[in-house]
Write a protein that holds these residues in place. Structure first.
Motif, PDB file in Angstrom:
ATOM      1  N   THR A 105       0.835  -1.203   0.000  1.00  0.00           N
ATOM      2  CA  THR A 105       0.000   0.000   0.000  1.00  0.00           C
ATOM      3  C   THR A 105       0.871   1.255   0.000  1.00  0.00           C
ATOM      4  O   THR A 105       0.620   2.197  -0.759  1.00  0.00           O
ATOM      5  N   LYS A 106       1.919   1.272   0.827  1.00  0.00           N
ATOM      6  CA  LYS A 106       2.812   2.447   0.879  1.00  0.00           C
ATOM      7  C   LYS A 106       3.466   2.676  -0.474  1.00  0.00           C
ATOM      8  O   LYS A 106       3.565   3.812  -0.939  1.00  0.00           O
ATOM      9  N   ASP A 107       3.920   1.607  -1.130  1.00  0.00           N
ATOM     10  CA  ASP A 107       4.587   1.742  -2.437  1.00  0.00           C
ATOM     11  C   ASP A 107       3.607   2.304  -3.474  1.00  0.00           C
ATOM     12  O   ASP A 107       3.972   3.151  -4.289  1.00  0.00           O
ATOM     13  N   LEU A 108       2.361   1.819  -3.438  1.00  0.00           N
ATOM     14  CA  LEU A 108       1.363   2.295  -4.411  1.00  0.00           C
ATOM     15  C   LEU A 108       1.002   3.756  -4.151  1.00  0.00           C
ATOM     16  O   LEU A 108       0.857   4.549  -5.082  1.00  0.00           O
ATOM     17  N   LEU A 113       1.278   9.540  -5.568  1.00  0.00           N
ATOM     18  CA  LEU A 113       1.470  10.947  -5.184  1.00  0.00           C
ATOM     19  C   LEU A 113       2.662  11.556  -5.924  1.00  0.00           C
ATOM     20  O   LEU A 113       2.817  12.768  -5.981  1.00  0.00           O
ATOM     21  N   ASP A 114       3.507  10.699  -6.518  1.00  0.00           N
ATOM     22  CA  ASP A 114       4.677  11.160  -7.248  1.00  0.00           C
ATOM     23  C   ASP A 114       4.308  11.355  -8.733  1.00  0.00           C
ATOM     24  O   ASP A 114       4.763  10.622  -9.611  1.00  0.00           O
ATOM     25  N   GLY A 115       3.436  12.321  -8.994  1.00  0.00           N
ATOM     26  CA  GLY A 115       3.087  12.638 -10.382  1.00  0.00           C
ATOM     27  C   GLY A 115       1.962  11.802 -10.956  1.00  0.00           C
ATOM     28  O   GLY A 115       1.638  11.913 -12.139  1.00  0.00           O
ATOM     29  N   GLY A 116       1.346  10.947 -10.141  1.00  0.00           N
ATOM     30  CA  GLY A 116       0.229  10.126 -10.633  1.00  0.00           C
ATOM     31  C   GLY A 116      -1.077  10.911 -10.580  1.00  0.00           C
ATOM     32  O   GLY A 116      -1.094  12.100 -10.261  1.00  0.00           O
ATOM     33  N   PRO A 117      -2.182  10.258 -10.911  1.00  0.00           N
ATOM     34  CA  PRO A 117      -3.481  10.929 -10.908  1.00  0.00           C
ATOM     35  C   PRO A 117      -3.932  11.283  -9.487  1.00  0.00           C
ATOM     36  O   PRO A 117      -3.362  10.797  -8.513  1.00  0.00           O
ATOM     37  N   PRO A 118      -4.982  12.130  -9.369  1.00  0.00           N
ATOM     38  CA  PRO A 118      -5.416  12.583  -8.043  1.00  0.00           C
ATOM     39  C   PRO A 118      -5.811  11.432  -7.107  1.00  0.00           C
ATOM     40  O   PRO A 118      -6.469  10.479  -7.524  1.00  0.00           O
TER      41      PRO A 118
END
Ligand code: APR
Ligand code: PHB
Length: 389
Positions: A105-108, A113-118
């Motif tokens: 979960t932390k990795d996902l 949050l690193d440039g992915g969708p909201p």
């Protein structure tokens, strides 16, 4: 607000679905009612099937998993006087990995949050509307208390067992199957080096025990207890005592250490069908729960969203409805396979207090430990069957 796929719930199912869709050029917004800290602190199971590992690596979220995950090539099955090793690669050519769901979960979340969708945390009042049309929407209140509307082409209900999505699907017709087991698992996390190379699934006249781990320095252990037990009544000493009794084997001892987490979880099997209503699709715990004995919960969620991501890409990019139309049936076939396997492992290993049951269980355990065919059946299911099996 508008997106192609609105995703309710940021557990492993919702987060991975968002990731898989993003990689295929589909827009998503993920809505989560808890805080990031809460989601990242939840302690859950820890065994990943080969297919789950391959999926996470292919989705670009497998770096830490490959560094810190522990590959396991089997399990030990134990009953008084016997500890037998099942060698998975020899039996079925596959293995499994120990890597906590909390870490997945932390990795996902960090990838998102690193440039992915909201990904919006601490939303509330989530409701779905017009799911039977091609323009469904989600209404919710954002973290600042402002009412929002998210227009979508499709909605994924990945909001777990207590979410809002399943009731919407069931309201249009469907059915559920449920089995509540007369046992619960008391689980602890301890700063103690695992005293075993592989997980130990132990049958004992007093009840089942499982020796698992999270790292070379952290053990995860479980005891079968009555569902009415209260965690306050279980001192660390009492827990270590019971674990020592149930894992007892000549010349071998468990390693103890400070207990950092302690909880009791009930055990149930639950399946809800269909897994779709119009443009609302269920995946993961929103549609099904398995008891943890087969280590299938997270892996089933990953299998669901793998099927669902492909089906949604086909719908939204190519305008073909064939894969969304077959999604529920294909997902449910696997769900029932895993439901059977988890029920079978649970039934073989948990004691009921009935002597006839105990003799049947011991006979089954001896069979798995002496017949290659019986061992292979366990190994194939435990390490994960192909997506459409
Ligand atoms: N609105 C938004 N989010 C919600 C709502 C809601 N109304 N209700 C629940 N959620 C969130 C929960 O807070 C949780 O973060 O949905 C998420 C569901 O995540 P999980 O319960 O982890 O379920 P799933 O993603 O399907 O993962 C399945 O988790 O429970 C284990 O054994 C299970 O390992 C399996 C895995
Ligand atoms: C765990 O490590 O939490 C675990 C491992 C195997 C199971 C269930 C839980 O079957």
């Amino acid at each position: 607000m508008r997106t192609q796929v609105g995703i309710i719930g940021a557990g492993p199912a919702g987060l991975l679905l968002s990731r898989l869709l993003t990689l295929q050029g589909i827009d998503t917004v993920v809505l989560e009612n808890r805080s990031r800290e809460y989601v990242e602190a939840r302690i859950r199971a820890g065994i990943l099937e080969q297919h789950t590992v391959d999926t996470l690596v292919a989705a670009g979220v497998g770096d830490r998993l490959r560094r810190e995950g522990l590959e396991h090539s089997g399990i030990h099955l134990q009953y008084p006087g016997t500890r037998h090793t099942l060698d998975f690669p020899a039996l079925c050519g596959r293995s499994v990995w120990v890597y906590g769901q909390t870490e997945v979960t932390k990795d996902l979340i960090s990838a998102q949050l690193d440039g992915g969708p909201p990904l919006l945390f601490e939303v509330s009042d989530v409701t779905t509307e017009d799911v039977d049309t091609e323009s469904p929407r989600i209404r919710f209140t954002d973290g600042d208390g402002v009412a929002q509307v998210l227009e979508c082409d499709a909605i994924a209900g990945t909001d777990g067992f207590h979410g809002v999505s399943r009731p919407v699907v069931q309201a249009a017709g469907g059915r559920v199957w449920e089995r509540t087991y007369p046992y619960a698992w008391l689980g602890i996390l301890a700063d103690a080096a695992p005293a075993t190379d592989e997980l130990i699934y132990a049958w004992h006249p007093e009840g089942f025990a499982l020796y698992s781990m999270r790292s070379p320095k952290v053990s995860r252990l479980y005891l079968q207890v009555d569902p009415s037990e209260k965690i306050e009544d279980w001192s660390d000493d009492r827990i270590w005592d019971k674990l020592a009794t149930r894992f007892a084997l000549d010349g071998w001892e468990i390693n103890t250490g400070p207990v950092t987490d302690k909880s009791i979880v009930p055990m149930r099997s639950f399946v809800s069908a269909p897994m779709r209503r119009g443009r609302l699709f269920l995946a993961g715990d929103a549609a099904h729960i398995v008891p943890p004995t087969g280590a299938k919960g997270l892996n089933l969620a990953v299998a669901d969203v793998t099927l669902l991501a492909t089906a949604l890409v086909r719908l939204l990019s190519e305008r073909w409805t064939d894969l969304v139309d077959s999604y529920s049936d294909r997902a449910l076939a696997r769900v029932w396979r895993c439901t059977h396997f988890s029920w079978w492992m649970t039934s073989m290993l948990h004691t009921s207090g009935d002597d006839f049951d105990a003799e049947l269980q011991l006979s089954q355990l001896r069979r798995v430990c002496s017949s290659e065919a019986a061992a292979r059946e366990l190994a194939e299911n435990y390490t994960g069957l192909p997506l459409d099996a």
